[in-house]
Design a protein around this motif. Structure first.
Motif, short mmCIF file in Angstrom:
data_model
loop_
_atom_site.label_atom_id
_atom_site.label_comp_id
_atom_site.label_asym_id
_atom_site.label_seq_id
_atom_site.Cartn_x
_atom_site.Cartn_y
_atom_site.Cartn_z
N THR A 106 0.79 -1.19 0.01
CA THR A 106 -0.04 -0.21 -0.07
C THR A 106 0.95 1.17 -0.15
N ARG A 107 1.96 1.06 0.85
CA ARG A 107 2.84 2.39 0.81
C ARG A 107 3.58 2.69 -0.41
N ILE A 108 4.18 1.67 -1.20
CA ILE A 108 4.54 1.90 -2.51
C ILE A 108 3.36 2.14 -3.48
N PHE A 109 2.30 1.72 -3.61
CA PHE A 109 1.31 2.14 -4.42
C PHE A 109 0.89 3.66 -4.12
N LYS A 110 0.85 4.30 -3.02
CA LYS A 110 0.74 5.67 -2.70
C LYS A 110 1.70 6.27 -3.10
N ALA A 111 3.13 5.69 -3.02
CA ALA A 111 3.93 6.65 -3.20
C ALA A 111 4.34 7.19 -4.84
N HIS A 112 3.99 6.03 -5.55
CA HIS A 112 3.96 6.09 -6.92
C HIS A 112 2.52 6.54 -7.60
N GLY A 113 1.53 6.72 -6.78
CA GLY A 113 0.27 7.23 -7.44
C GLY A 113 -0.45 6.16 -8.01
N LEU A 114 -0.28 4.88 -7.63
CA LEU A 114 -1.00 3.77 -8.44
C LEU A 114 -2.19 3.42 -7.91
N GLY A 115 -2.92 4.40 -6.94
CA GLY A 115 -4.29 4.10 -6.57
C GLY A 115 -4.46 2.94 -5.84
N PRO A 116 -5.40 2.26 -5.22
CA PRO A 116 -5.75 1.26 -4.39
C PRO A 116 -4.88 0.25 -4.80
N VAL A 117 -4.70 -0.75 -3.92
CA VAL A 117 -4.10 -1.99 -4.02
C VAL A 117 -5.21 -2.87 -4.59
N PRO A 118 -4.87 -3.50 -5.91
CA PRO A 118 -5.85 -4.59 -6.44
C PRO A 118 -6.16 -5.63 -5.41
N MET A 119 -7.36 -6.05 -5.37
CA MET A 119 -7.64 -7.38 -4.53
C MET A 119 -8.73 -8.07 -5.41
N LYS A 120 -8.73 -9.42 -4.93
CA LYS A 120 -9.49 -10.41 -5.53
C LYS A 120 -10.17 -10.98 -4.55
N PRO A 121 -11.54 -11.46 -4.57
CA PRO A 121 -12.32 -12.13 -3.49
C PRO A 121 -11.66 -13.57 -3.41
N CYS A 122 -11.87 -13.98 -2.05
CA CYS A 122 -11.41 -15.43 -1.90
C CYS A 122 -12.34 -16.34 -2.40
N ALA A 123 -11.97 -17.48 -2.52
CA ALA A 123 -12.94 -18.66 -3.07
C ALA A 123 -14.30 -18.87 -2.30
N ALA A 124 -15.12 -19.01 -2.71
CA ALA A 124 -16.48 -19.20 -2.16
C ALA A 124 -16.32 -20.52 -1.23
N SER A 125 -17.14 -20.25 -0.02
CA SER A 125 -17.02 -21.15 1.03
C SER A 125 -18.27 -22.36 0.55
N LEU A 126 -17.81 -23.78 0.71
CA LEU A 126 -18.91 -24.67 0.49
C LEU A 126 -19.84 -24.83 1.73
N LYS A 127 -21.08 -24.79 1.72
CA LYS A 127 -21.83 -25.09 2.95
C LYS A 127 -22.91 -25.99 2.55
N VAL A 128 -23.43 -26.60 3.69
CA VAL A 128 -24.60 -27.58 3.44
C VAL A 128 -25.33 -27.51 4.44
N GLU A 129 -26.63 -27.46 4.38
CA GLU A 129 -27.74 -27.66 5.53
C GLU A 129 -28.87 -28.43 4.97
N ARG A 130 -29.27 -29.11 5.83
CA ARG A 130 -30.43 -30.22 5.89
C ARG A 130 -31.76 -29.38 5.68
N VAL A 131 -32.27 -29.73 4.58
CA VAL A 131 -33.75 -28.99 4.43
C VAL A 131 -34.95 -29.93 5.23
N ALA A 132 -35.81 -29.00 5.61
CA ALA A 132 -36.92 -29.57 6.22
C ALA A 132 -37.65 -30.43 5.44
N ASP A 133 -38.14 -30.08 4.04
CA ASP A 133 -39.02 -30.48 3.25
C ASP A 133 -38.26 -30.83 2.15
#
Length: 146
Positions: A106-133
């Motif tokens: 972040t410091r390097i990006f700010k020092a060079h005017g590169l804007g915000p640090v690019p981020m990518k979302p983490c992988a989706a979490s697998l969930k299971v749940e029992r359905v009543a019906d």
């Protein structure tokens, strides 16, 4: 003894949850399906899917319980200096993992005017749940019918 106490606490918590007034279910945001899913002709039998979901839920619950126990033990062990305590040796080893230094990036990006640090979302979490019906499972029916 700790295992027994943990089981008793979980049983008591389950009992309290079962008699507590029902709160509205929070809306869970669902992520899109990832690539590489079964094709319609590759879909396992419903019984195999149910068995896998039940095993996943059981293993995830067991892992959560183990993580809670590990965190509780780690609170004590983290504060000990290296040494032998009874039949146990407590010591530390350097980590072989590395992680990006986001503060420095972040410091390097700010020092060079590169804007915000690019981020990518983490992988989706697998969930299971029992359905009543069981009749309320249109996604399975649609996947099998396709």
């Amino acid at each position: 003894m700790r295992g027994l106490i943990g089981t008793l606490i979980e049983t008591a918590a389950d009992a309290v949850r079962s008699i507590a007034p029902a709160e509205p279910e929070p809306v869970v945001e669902e992520a899109p399906d990832p690539a590489g899913l079964y094709e319609p002709d590759e879909m396992p039998e419903a019984e195999a899917i149910e068995a896998a979901a039940a095993e996943y839920e059981r293993a995830a619950d067991q892992a959560r319980r183990a993580d809670r126990g590990k965190r509780a033990a780690k609170k004590v062990l983290d504060r000990l200096p290296a040494g032998v305590y009874g039949a146990w040796r407590v010591f530390r080893t350097p980590s072989s993992r590395q992680t990006p230094d986001l503060a420095e990036i972040t410091r390097i990006f700010k020092a060079h005017g590169l804007g915000p640090v690019p981020m990518k979302p983490c992988a989706a979490s697998l969930k299971v749940e029992r359905v009543a019906d069981e009749s309320a499972t249109p996604a399975v029916s649609a996947a099998l019918a396709a």
